[in-house]
Write a protein that holds these residues in place. Sequence first.
Motif, PDB file in Angstrom:
ATOM      1  N   ILE A 154      34.197 -14.688  11.823  1.00  0.00           N
ATOM      2  CA  ILE A 154      34.154 -14.533  13.279  1.00  0.00           C
ATOM      3  C   ILE A 154      35.308 -13.654  13.745  1.00  0.00           C
ATOM      4  O   ILE A 154      36.458 -13.872  13.351  1.00  0.00           O
ATOM      5  N   SER A 155      34.965 -12.701  14.568  1.00  0.00           N
ATOM      6  CA  SER A 155      35.967 -11.853  15.220  1.00  0.00           C
ATOM      7  C   SER A 155      36.927 -11.199  14.219  1.00  0.00           C
ATOM      8  O   SER A 155      38.128 -11.437  14.225  1.00  0.00           O
ATOM      9  N   ASP A 181      38.294  -5.005  13.526  1.00  0.00           N
ATOM     10  CA  ASP A 181      37.481  -3.922  12.958  1.00  0.00           C
ATOM     11  C   ASP A 181      38.327  -2.673  12.780  1.00  0.00           C
ATOM     12  O   ASP A 181      39.161  -2.341  13.612  1.00  0.00           O
ATOM     13  N   SER A 216      30.394  -3.696  17.086  1.00  0.00           N
ATOM     14  CA  SER A 216      31.804  -3.944  17.343  1.00  0.00           C
ATOM     15  C   SER A 216      32.100  -3.844  18.833  1.00  0.00           C
ATOM     16  O   SER A 216      31.625  -2.943  19.514  1.00  0.00           O
ATOM     17  N   GLU A 217      32.869  -4.809  19.321  1.00  0.00           N
ATOM     18  CA  GLU A 217      33.288  -4.761  20.731  1.00  0.00           C
ATOM     19  C   GLU A 217      34.797  -4.877  20.787  1.00  0.00           C
ATOM     20  O   GLU A 217      35.369  -5.796  20.196  1.00  0.00           O
ATOM     21  N   ARG A 220      36.821  -5.646  17.672  1.00  0.00           N
ATOM     22  CA  ARG A 220      36.554  -6.814  16.821  1.00  0.00           C
ATOM     23  C   ARG A 220      35.043  -6.927  16.609  1.00  0.00           C
ATOM     24  O   ARG A 220      34.246  -6.513  17.443  1.00  0.00           O
ATOM     25  N   THR A 221      34.665  -7.516  15.466  1.00  0.00           N
ATOM     26  CA  THR A 221      33.249  -7.633  15.130  1.00  0.00           C
ATOM     27  C   THR A 221      33.029  -8.939  14.365  1.00  0.00           C
ATOM     28  O   THR A 221      33.989  -9.548  13.875  1.00  0.00           O
ATOM     29  N   ASP A 222      31.767  -9.386  14.261  1.00  0.00           N
ATOM     30  CA  ASP A 222      31.441 -10.508  13.369  1.00  0.00           C
ATOM     31  C   ASP A 222      30.772  -9.934  12.117  1.00  0.00           C
ATOM     32  O   ASP A 222      29.917  -9.050  12.223  1.00  0.00           O
ATOM     33  N   PHE A 246      40.696 -12.402  10.725  1.00  0.00           N
ATOM     34  CA  PHE A 246      39.526 -12.950  11.440  1.00  0.00           C
ATOM     35  C   PHE A 246      39.935 -14.263  12.085  1.00  0.00           C
ATOM     36  O   PHE A 246      40.940 -14.883  11.686  1.00  0.00           O
ATOM     37  N   HIS A 247      39.161 -14.666  13.102  1.00  0.00           N
ATOM     38  CA  HIS A 247      39.493 -15.910  13.792  1.00  0.00           C
ATOM     39  C   HIS A 247      39.056 -17.133  13.008  1.00  0.00           C
ATOM     40  O   HIS A 247      39.771 -18.116  12.904  1.00  0.00           O
TER      41      HIS A 247
END
Lengths: 411, 411
Positions: free
Chosen positions: B271-272, B275, B302-303, B306-308, B336-337
């Motif tokens: 998660i998150s 990127d 990606s936003e 950050r991405t999943d 990552f989170h």
Amino acid sequence: MPTLVMKFGGTSVANLDRIARASKRVAREVANGFDVIVIVSAMSGKTNELVGWVSDTSHLYDAREYDAVVSSGENVTAGLMALRLQEMGIPARSWQGWQVPVKTTGVHSAARIEEIPSDNINGKFAEGMKVAVVAGFQGIADDGRITTLGRGGSDTTAVAFAAAFEAERCDIYTDVDGVYTTDPRISDKARKLDKIAFEEMLELASLGAKVLQTRSVELAMRYKVKLRVLSSFEEYDPEAGTLVCDEEEIMEQNAVSGVAYQRDEAKMTLISVADRPGIATAIFTPLAEAGVNVDMIVQNISEEGRTDMTFSCPVDQVARAEKAMQEAKNKGDINFHDIVADTDVAKVSIVGIGMRSQTGIAAKMFDVLSKEGINIKVITTSEIKISVLIDRKYMELAVQALHDAFELEKA
Amino acid sequence: MPTLVMKFGGTSVANLDRIARASKRVAREVANGFDVIVIVSAMSGKTNELVGWVSDTSHLYDAREYDAVVSSGENVTAGLMALRLQEMGIPARSWQGWQVPVKTTGVHSAARIEEIPSDNINGKFAEGMKVAVVAGFQGIADDGRITTLGRGGSDTTAVAFAAAFEAERCDIYTDVDGVYTTDPRISDKARKLDKIAFEEMLELASLGAKVLQTRSVELAMRYKVKLRVLSSFEEYDPEAGTLVCDEEEIMEQNAVSGVAYQRDEAKMTLISVADRPGIATAIFTPLAEAGVNVDMIVQNISEEGRTDMTFSCPVDQVARAEKAMQEAKNKGDINFHDIVADTDVAKVSIVGIGMRSQTGIAAKMFDVLSKEGINIKVITTSEIKISVLIDRKYMELAVQALHDAFELEKA
């Protein structure tokens, strides 16, 4: 580095625990400063299983395929022991017969070793390998097919490696702790010999003492390989077992070193054979062709052109022998009045290189048997052996009486 | 003479009766006018026994010794089948890998075949031999040591021989009677395919259909080897089994040829993830090094940097994957989170070369699943395959619904 050959038989590598135990003995010899060549048999039972599959598949099997199948058991043990030694931190690798290569004749299932080049394995020793684990019992013929040396051939592999690598010694680990003056199951006075001469061991091996394969002893004698037989189940003892060596190395030599026996013999007599030059050939050639293992042969003095011919063979070959003789008679190759089989006899032998220099040994043997009331049916002698056929029921008595009379319990 | 390659797996040579039965099939092809090369596996259970001994002996075993030990099983079967054929009056002999020689890379336990010289065996065919029985799964490296090709490698041996000898066909005898549209244990409408294209078989093999080893299909495709899968337990039928062949040879091609599944999958999401270029490498390299077999990979858009990142792997590798990711995070290689594992998913795939020329197949698949109320968690597609991850409890339902919707029960 001096080289040591160690051979482990089937019961000594019967399972992973025993392979681990054997590996510890190898490790100790590495610690003693040796480059070690280990010769392994198949895990006990495996070769019999493979042989069973072959004979169940094909009655008159192709010996080349037999060899390809049954040699696989030793390959498994060799790899496993190499792994076990590596696990103990000892640089080791396995070698199958064709990888060495162990060059043999092309007589499959009964091949003879012709050459063992030492450069492959010595090259690895030079690179730091400490143990070469070699699959016993097998080799490769000129045509690139796998051969085997016959049952018990791993002993021969071991001695041949000891000769090729000029090894310090060849230690044969087995399930007995050495060579005895006689079978301890028959005489509780049986004593383990510290040393025995090659010639004596050869006679004992061919008399059925199952400690060493006959050919391995022959080979050791020819190449002066110091051969030691010892148990893989006893605690480590550098002096353990029996050393098979040149007679010069044996200081005190008794006249008789051991008493051997073969229980299941038969005595066969061809009555009133028409005697002529070549008659022995006419009798024993068809017996050999029928696969009869003739041992002792006695021919009576010929009278009026006829003679009695007596020979001994294993009791389970009597029917085959009778058939071969009747067929030879029917073909007109030989002529006899009757054939008589005595299937209740056993062979008892005394062996000793001391016989060469002492007289009266045979007379003493016959006297001992006579005092026990045992009738002697056939006698044969060699330079270091006297064998007699007697009624089977007296076999144990004869062995014990001879062991006592020649004082074999005393070192 | 045209050459035929026939391969018998472990269950087809599990004991002497089955070896005899397989030999009859070989004899029939000899009668049909073929020179036959038979590739045999070890008797079923034997390789597992040998592998067990190796791992019990040594934890991190030397793959060279592993290969020396486990290759012995095939040698036994090869010799026994040669004997059986001889017993039936057919000139046959066995060949171990090093005797051919099957030349491989030196990557022990996962070697690749590099060359199979045909002159040795063809020379024997020219002399009148009718059957060469070759031990599968094994070869020899440049240094003269035995290699193995990895589990199931006998299929690859068979196809490689078919290519090297330009065989008419390569028949793989196994315990199923061909390739099915889906697993008959899941759908009773599953239908045996008469023909399947190499590409489809390749996808099915890599999707877990255990009929053929993936590498053997690759090899067959590259060398245009006609591959037939058939049962060694059915009555003889020259049209039996499934032919794996070029798609040109398949006249009527359904859009979808089969439905495959893998039950024990897991879906993992980082998660998150921060990127950046190279982030995929930073994630999947440590996973590969940890021995995690990553299958499907999906990256969200990606936003704000950050991405999943979502991927699937076998459920029993989840712990290993989590550990590798946490370690990479601790080292600062990735950020990552959270890491979330869904261990209750399964993969369902439809495969068919007809997809290339037909549109709407994916839409139809998603519609079928949707109508059954099955939520799709991940989708991946290739030219001839669409795979989805779904909740494991719906797996059978999905396979059946897709099999019905694409009418795979109809030829």
